[in-house]
Design a protein around this motif. Structure first.
Motif, PDB file in Angstrom:
ATOM      1  N   SER A  16       0.838  -1.194   0.000  1.00  0.00           N
ATOM      2  CA  SER A  16       0.000   0.000   0.000  1.00  0.00           C
ATOM      3  C   SER A  16       0.878   1.251   0.000  1.00  0.00           C
ATOM      4  CB  SER A  16      -0.891   0.014   1.238  1.00  0.00           C
ATOM      5  OG  SER A  16      -0.109   0.227   2.414  1.00  0.00           O
ATOM      6  N   HIS A  17       0.255   2.385  -0.257  1.00  0.00           N
ATOM      7  CA  HIS A  17       0.975   3.656  -0.196  1.00  0.00           C
ATOM      8  C   HIS A  17       1.646   3.826   1.161  1.00  0.00           C
ATOM      9  CE1 HIS A  17       1.316   7.892   0.981  1.00  0.00           C
ATOM     10  NE2 HIS A  17       1.554   8.145  -0.302  1.00  0.00           N
ATOM     11  N   ASP A  18       0.894   3.580   2.233  1.00  0.00           N
ATOM     12  CA  ASP A  18       1.437   3.810   3.568  1.00  0.00           C
ATOM     13  C   ASP A  18       2.574   2.836   3.887  1.00  0.00           C
ATOM     14  OD1 ASP A  18      -0.403   5.806   3.806  1.00  0.00           O
ATOM     15  OD2 ASP A  18      -1.702   4.758   5.232  1.00  0.00           O
ATOM     16  N   GLU A  19       2.479   1.612   3.397  1.00  0.00           N
ATOM     17  CA  GLU A  19       3.529   0.621   3.663  1.00  0.00           C
ATOM     18  C   GLU A  19       4.843   1.012   2.995  1.00  0.00           C
ATOM     19  OE1 GLU A  19       0.824  -3.451   4.169  1.00  0.00           O
ATOM     20  OE2 GLU A  19       1.434  -2.772   2.173  1.00  0.00           O
ATOM     21  N   PHE A  21       5.676   3.916   1.811  1.00  0.00           N
ATOM     22  CA  PHE A  21       6.090   5.217   2.339  1.00  0.00           C
ATOM     23  C   PHE A  21       6.848   5.033   3.652  1.00  0.00           C
ATOM     24  CE2 PHE A  21       5.797   9.143   4.660  1.00  0.00           C
ATOM     25  CZ  PHE A  21       5.817  10.156   3.705  1.00  0.00           C
ATOM     26  N   ALA A  22       6.301   4.212   4.546  1.00  0.00           N
ATOM     27  CA  ALA A  22       6.933   4.006   5.855  1.00  0.00           C
ATOM     28  C   ALA A  22       8.300   3.330   5.714  1.00  0.00           C
ATOM     29  CB  ALA A  22       6.019   3.175   6.753  1.00  0.00           C
ATOM     30  N   TYR A 201       1.065   5.512  -6.693  1.00  0.00           N
ATOM     31  CA  TYR A 201       1.357   5.924  -5.317  1.00  0.00           C
ATOM     32  C   TYR A 201       1.364   7.440  -5.126  1.00  0.00           C
ATOM     33  CZ  TYR A 201       2.786   1.111  -4.394  1.00  0.00           C
ATOM     34  OH  TYR A 201       2.809  -0.251  -4.244  1.00  0.00           O
TER      35      TYR A 201
END
Length: 344
Positions: A16-19, A21-22, A201
């Motif tokens: 995911s985007h958040d994964e 990104f983190a 993304y």
């Protein structure tokens, strides 16, 4: 901890985007603060491009170009090391986790090369129809992000013992300049990856990945080995290597050198420049024990010798080989380049 890495390697879908990104945010933070006894500060005020492990007794695991191969990465981590490399019948992951060995990967996380030409061509057809996140490029990016995500996770877990050098494919912006060149092979891979990330993304993820790339080291040295992505084009000085990001010729010269394009003697010049060699009659003996390992240009066998046997190319895209560098003896390519498929 290994399960966290394997979860990234074998995720059923794209992160995911958040994964992503983190992962990129944490890895860039770790890399930006990597100024210590083995990585000096550069003139730009950032971690320099040289990793100097000559004061460390740890053995070295050199990983050739990964190119979106999650199975290869998994087999590396699960590979059981020989007893004369680390005692205890440990896997690569266990040895790194315990601080008993160090990984240096030579670069090129993205852009698959083996048996995926048709996928790239299919993706190019999608792009010709303005479909930038279609099934072909999505499957390619799933494999690529499995490798990139796993590498960023490992770097964040074990910052002193996992290192990833910049290769010519570490150019997520697909730019030409500062030692980088846009990439085309089977299709217009560099542009396609950039456009996929931007659409799927967003620019923030693209920027963060570029931040990770921009602070990657370019060369590493131990007490008997030097490693970079490609054969060094010239015999660069130590200060040039530390400050490589200020000199496009050094970046290009360590990541893009073609076969037979390096200056004669460049490998020995760098070895003599970087290595802590004794003076007097022991100097020649110490020099004899040094080798220079790299990937970039593929080889058909386990390895290929260049520059009078001092430079050893270890990237065979169809084999799953790594190089094991022991600190107490000279590297022997016949015995020390091993297949990670030999152990389960």
């Amino acid at each position: 901890m290994l399960s966290e890495v394997k979860k990234i390697l074998w995720a059923a879908d794209l992160p995911s985007h958040d994964e992503i990104f983190a992962l990129a945010d944490e890895a860039s933070t770790v890399l930006e603060s990597e100024i210590n006894d083995y990585r000096q500060i550069s003139e730009l005020g950032k971690p320099g491009s040289l990793l100097d492990f000559q004061k460390s007794p740890l053995p070295l695991i050199v990983v050739p170009d990964l190119h979106a191969r999650p199975l290869f990465m998994e087999k590396i981590l699960d590979y059981r090391l020989p007893e004369d490399f680390v005692s205890g019948a440990l896997t690569v992951f266990e040895a790194v986790e315990k601080g008993l060995a160090r990984i240096v990967a030579v670069g090129d996380a993205l852009h698959s090369e083996v048996d995926t030409k048709e996928r790239w061509i299919a993706a190019e057809i999608e792009f010709a129809s303005n479909i930038y996140t279609g099934p072909a490029i999505s499957n390619e990016m799933k494999d690529g992000f499995a490798i990139l995500g796993a590498l960023m996770k490992l770097k964040s877990m074990f910052p002193a013992n996992v290192h990833f050098l910049k290769g010519n494919h570490e150019n997520i912006l697909n730019r030409t300049g500062e030692g980088d060149y846009s990439f085309v092979k089977f299709a217009d891979e560099g542009r396609m990856v950039r456009e996929f990330i931007t659409e799927y993304y967003g620019e923030d993820v693209l920027y963060l990945i570029s931040c990770v790339e921009n602070v990657l080291p370019l060369i590493a040295v131990t007490n008997n080995c030097v490693v970079s992505h490609a054969e060094p084009r010239f015999g660069f000085r130590k200060d040039q290597l530390i400050n490589a990001r200020s000199d496009a010729s050094v970046v290009e010269g360590l990541t893009w050198t073609d076969n037979d394009a390096a200056q004669d003697g460049s490998v020995m010049e760098i070895i003599e420049e970087l290595c802590a060699l004794p003076s007097g009659p022991d100097r020649d003996k110490a020099l004899e024990n040094y080798v220079y390992l790299g990937g970039h240009r593929p080889v058909k066998e386990n390895y290929k010798l260049r520059q009078n046997g001092k430079y050893i190319q270890i990237h065979n895209p169809r084999l799953q080989n790594i190089a094991l560098v022991r600190p107490y003896r000279k590297f022997n390519p016949e015995t020390d380049i091993v297949s990670v498929t030999n152990f389960k």
